[in-house]
Design a protein around this motif. Structure first.
Motif, PDB file in Angstrom:
ATOM      1  N   HIS A 110      -9.981   7.215  -6.916  1.00 28.32           N
ATOM      2  CA  HIS A 110     -10.639   5.947  -6.625  1.00 28.32           C
ATOM      3  C   HIS A 110      -9.607   4.881  -6.249  1.00 28.32           C
ATOM      4  CE1 HIS A 110     -13.593   2.829  -6.650  1.00 28.32           C
ATOM      5  NE2 HIS A 110     -12.996   2.177  -7.625  1.00 28.32           N
ATOM      6  N   LEU A 111      -8.516   4.866  -7.016  1.00 29.86           N
ATOM      7  CA  LEU A 111      -7.436   3.915  -6.723  1.00 29.86           C
ATOM      8  C   LEU A 111      -6.867   4.178  -5.325  1.00 29.86           C
ATOM      9  CD1 LEU A 111      -5.655   1.642  -7.751  1.00 29.86           C
ATOM     10  CD2 LEU A 111      -4.227   3.335  -8.891  1.00 29.86           C
TER      11      LEU A 111
ATOM     12  N   ASN B 118     -10.188   8.686 -11.417  1.00 29.94           N
ATOM     13  CA  ASN B 118      -9.756   7.293 -11.305  1.00 29.94           C
ATOM     14  C   ASN B 118      -8.573   7.144 -10.347  1.00 29.94           C
ATOM     15  OD1 ASN B 118     -11.195   5.230 -13.205  1.00 29.94           O
ATOM     16  ND2 ASN B 118     -11.171   7.190 -14.278  1.00 29.94           N
ATOM     17  N   GLY B 119      -7.693   8.140 -10.358  1.00 28.39           N
ATOM     18  CA  GLY B 119      -6.573   8.127  -9.413  1.00 28.39           C
ATOM     19  C   GLY B 119      -7.069   8.184  -7.977  1.00 28.39           C
TER      20      GLY B 119
ATOM     21  N   GLU C 195      -8.422   5.457  -2.831  1.00 28.91           N
ATOM     22  CA  GLU C 195      -9.415   5.016  -1.853  1.00 28.91           C
ATOM     23  C   GLU C 195      -9.292   3.501  -1.604  1.00 28.91           C
ATOM     24  OE1 GLU C 195     -14.242   4.850  -1.703  1.00 28.91           O
ATOM     25  OE2 GLU C 195     -13.323   6.255  -3.094  1.00 28.91           O
ATOM     26  N   ILE C 196      -9.134   2.750  -2.694  1.00 32.52           N
ATOM     27  CA  ILE C 196      -8.981   1.296  -2.556  1.00 32.52           C
ATOM     28  C   ILE C 196      -7.722   0.969  -1.749  1.00 32.52           C
ATOM     29  CG2 ILE C 196      -8.599  -0.870  -3.811  1.00 32.52           C
ATOM     30  CD1 ILE C 196     -10.108   0.333  -6.171  1.00 32.52           C
ATOM     31  N   ILE C 197      -6.629   1.640  -2.094  1.00 36.35           N
ATOM     32  CA  ILE C 197      -5.367   1.364  -1.407  1.00 36.35           C
ATOM     33  C   ILE C 197      -5.490   1.682   0.087  1.00 36.35           C
ATOM     34  CG2 ILE C 197      -2.962   2.096  -1.213  1.00 36.35           C
ATOM     35  CD1 ILE C 197      -3.082   2.625  -4.285  1.00 36.35           C
TER      36      ILE C 197
ATOM     37  N   SER D 160       0.833  -1.196   0.000  1.00 41.31           N
ATOM     38  CA  SER D 160       0.000   0.000   0.000  1.00 41.31           C
ATOM     39  C   SER D 160       0.869   1.248   0.000  1.00 41.31           C
ATOM     40  CB  SER D 160      -0.910   0.022   1.230  1.00 41.31           C
ATOM     41  OG  SER D 160      -1.698  -1.130   1.252  1.00 41.31           O
TER      42      SER D 160
ATOM     43  N   LEU E 169       1.439   7.234  -6.918  1.00 44.22           N
ATOM     44  CA  LEU E 169       0.103   7.817  -7.040  1.00 44.22           C
ATOM     45  C   LEU E 169       0.102   9.281  -6.600  1.00 44.22           C
ATOM     46  CD1 LEU E 169      -2.669   7.058  -7.945  1.00 44.22           C
ATOM     47  CD2 LEU E 169      -3.176   6.183  -5.669  1.00 44.22           C
TER      48      LEU E 169
ATOM     49  N   LEU F 258       2.556   1.745  -3.356  1.00 42.09           N
ATOM     50  CA  LEU F 258       1.623   2.188  -4.393  1.00 42.09           C
ATOM     51  C   LEU F 258       1.289   3.661  -4.248  1.00 42.09           C
ATOM     52  CD1 LEU F 258      -0.881  -0.818  -4.397  1.00 42.09           C
ATOM     53  CD2 LEU F 258       0.754  -0.232  -6.191  1.00 42.09           C
ATOM     54  N   ARG F 259       1.323   4.155  -3.020  1.00 45.72           N
ATOM     55  CA  ARG F 259       0.913   5.545  -2.819  1.00 45.72           C
ATOM     56  C   ARG F 259       1.972   6.538  -3.285  1.00 45.72           C
ATOM     57  NH1 ARG F 259      -2.252   6.492   2.674  1.00 45.72           N
ATOM     58  NH2 ARG F 259      -0.395   5.688   3.671  1.00 45.72           N
TER      59      ARG F 259
ATOM     60  N   THR G  73     -15.647   0.479  -3.440  1.00 49.14           N
ATOM     61  CA  THR G  73     -14.744  -0.663  -3.430  1.00 49.14           C
ATOM     62  C   THR G  73     -15.401  -1.909  -2.874  1.00 49.14           C
ATOM     63  OG1 THR G  73     -14.003  -0.048  -1.235  1.00 49.14           O
ATOM     64  CG2 THR G  73     -12.753   0.808  -3.087  1.00 49.14           C
TER      65      THR G  73
END
Lengths: 132, 271
Positions: free
Chosen positions: B92-93, B89-90, B95-97, B50, B57, B53-54, B230
């Protein structure tokens, strides 16, 4: 920036981040927002540049090579010459209140949009010198 | 003599069985440790992932935002639309992470509790303020009715807020017309505060009412589903409520709206 002059009154921001894209992104936006910017890639470079240039505020990423952001902040806050410079930590995680590993003045959690970061810098600077 | 022989045979059998049991126990103990280590390794992996990935992002969202602000010049409307889609979309991604990170931290027992005493009305005001842009856009009648005798609560304020933000934004998302009401009352005998969010939305059929608490599940989890999100929100809420010694209940039927209620003890005990 080309129009910077010797007695430039724009506040100097030291941005410390080893991730080039983030560092340059924030630097570019800070300059657009009326700040002068110097960059450092690790904690040791940050301490050296802070001592040499006495920035108005330091933005400090925490996970850095050579010397991490906690240690650099501890050194800055332990040195009478740099103690009064506000340090804003940039962190990947939310800090819980018990993270008293070093003194710091504020923190922002990444991801942090450039305009949010600039707002935080302005807020921190206004608490240091209400005239700014 | 026969009795003696039978007795010693029995003793041997008991010994053998005891030994076998001890071996099995040891095996189980080792397996339990291995499972625990594997689970901890999985949590650590997800937490690191996580974080990793951030970092990129952050640059994607940051540069997109700068372009949208026009720092590199004015944008044509198609460019603006494309960038807005990268931006949403970024987000949203992200938020999932963040939600995966939350679940991982809870599962690993690394979500700390920060207990403090606070009052619910102020907290509900904050929740309403946070969702104000969505409330305004929704054109729904959104109201709050809090009992006047609500006692101060000792709990983790941030977690209670996260649960209420989630329940309210779900209600707003799944309601197309009518109203959303937030009610709070105090049950003296159980020393429990009940905070409910009632909507006049699409409702949830009883056969789906178990599923919605599971990870990545919505009533409709198909790729063509009508509602975004999600599918992690309620499973996080359920875990957070349990951390606070509370629980969340649901009353709903398809087409009849839903009521989600957080049952929160007046005092969460430090464990």
């Amino acid at each position: 920036m080309s129009h910077s002059s010797r007695n430039d009154s724009r506040p100097l921001v030291l941005i410390v981040d080893d991730y080039e894209d983030a560092r340059e992104m924030y630097a570019e936006y800070l300059e657009l927002s009326g700040f002068r910017v110097v960059e450092a890639r690790n904690g040791l470079e940050a301490v050296e540049k802070a001592l040499a240039l006495r920035p108005a505020v330091i933005l400090m990423d925490l996970s850095l090579p050579v010397m991490d952001g906690w240690e650099a902040t501890r050194r800055l806050k332990g040195d009478a010459r740099t103690r009064s410079i506000p340090v804003v930590l940039l962190t990947g995680h939310a800090l819980d209140g018990s993270s008293s590993e070093a003194q710091y003045d504020a923190y922002v959690t990444k991801p942090c949009l450039p305009d949010d970061l600039v707002r935080e810098v302005q807020r921190v600077l206004s608490t240091v010198s209400p005239a700014a | 003599v026969r009795l003696e022989a039978a007795s010693s045979e029995l003793a041997a059998q008991v010994n053998a069985a005891t030994e076998e049991l001890a071996t099995q126990n040891e095996l189980l103990r080792r397996q339990a440790i291995q499972l625990e280590q594997a689970s901890a390794a999985k949590s650590q992996f997800l937490a690191n992932m996580s974080h990793e990935l951030r970092t990129p992002l952050n640059a994607i969202l940051g540069y997109t935002n700068m372009l949208l602000q026009g720092v590199n010049g004015e944008l044509a409307s198609l460019q603006r639309r494309s960038l807005s889609r990268i931006d949403s979309n970024g987000r949203h991604l992200l938020e999932i992470i963040n939600e995966i990170l939350d679940i991982t931290r809870i599962e690993a027992g690394r979500m700390p509790l920060h207990l403090s005493e606070f009052r619910l009305p102020e907290l509900v005001q904050e929740v309403m303020a946070e969702l104000d842009p969505i409330i305004t856009r929704s054109k729904l009648a959104v109201s709050t009715a809090l009992d006047v005798n609500l006692p101060p609560v000792t709990s983790d304020r941030q977690k209670v807020k996260q649960i209420l933000v989630n329940l309210l934004s779900n209600a707003l998302k799944f309601t197309h017309e009518g109203s959303v009401r937030v009610l709070a009352s105090y049950e003296v005998a159980a020393a429990t505060l009940n905070i409910s969010v009632t909507d006049t939305g699409i409702g949830i059929d009883p056969i789906h009412q178990e599923k919605i608490w599971e990870d990545f599940q919505q009533v409709d989890s198909s790729p063509t589903r009508a509602y975004g999100g999600t599918g992690l929100g309620l499973s996080i809420c359920r875990r957070l409520a349990a951390m606070l010694d509370g629980r969340i209940s649901l009353k709903s039927a398809s087409g009849q709206g839903s009521t989600f209620t957080l049952h929160l003890p007046r005092r969460t005990r430090r464990t």
